[in-house]
Write an enzyme that holds these catalytic residues in place. Sequence first.
Site, PDB file in Angstrom:
ATOM      1  CB  CYS A  91      -0.907   0.004   1.230  1.00  0.00           C
ATOM      2  SG  CYS A  91      -1.939   1.480   1.344  1.00  0.00           S
ATOM      3  CB  CYS A 143      -5.221  -0.538   2.444  1.00  0.00           C
ATOM      4  SG  CYS A 143      -3.976  -0.919   3.687  1.00  0.00           S
ATOM      5  CB  CYS A 156      -4.205   3.349   5.438  1.00  0.00           C
ATOM      6  SG  CYS A 156      -4.112   2.829   3.706  1.00  0.00           S
ATOM      7  CB  CYS A 185      -9.050  -4.825 -11.393  1.00  0.00           C
ATOM      8  SG  CYS A 185      -8.684  -3.934 -12.882  1.00  0.00           S
TER       9      CYS A 185
END
Length: 142
Positions: free
Chosen positions: A59, A108, A111, A131
């Site tokens: 991330c 994520c 976060c 994707c």
Amino acid sequence: MNEAKSASGYDLTPLTDAEKQKSAAELTEEERRILLNQGTEPPFCGGLLDNKESGVYHCKLCDLPLFSSDSKFESGTGWPSFYAPFDEAHIREIRDISHGMIRTEIRCTRCDGHLGHVFPDGPAPTGLRYCLNSASMVFKAR
């Protein structure tokens, strides 16, 4: 503070607003638009689309490992695609009914950054196609 850990051993404690804002300040305007405001980069232009190196995609906002190069495949859609996450606990799914479609958004877990969408048209063994926006991730070679 009680720390939540994934099966792969990573801290999943949600970022505070202050931590998120500090990390976001280091992003480009486009990365902030995608990660924080559920944006999408144009197809076939992301910097990680043609990456064939061995490693892990993290991330860009909080550095949590998201996808391994071992599950990356060429989907022909114009975005980096994977058939499985690094650790299922690192990805959160949300029903997305924007743009006249019903899709599953992926974020994520730590976060809450927007990553992309998951579709049920991927290859074996999962049949899933995660994707992703290149702007949502940073690649770390093995």
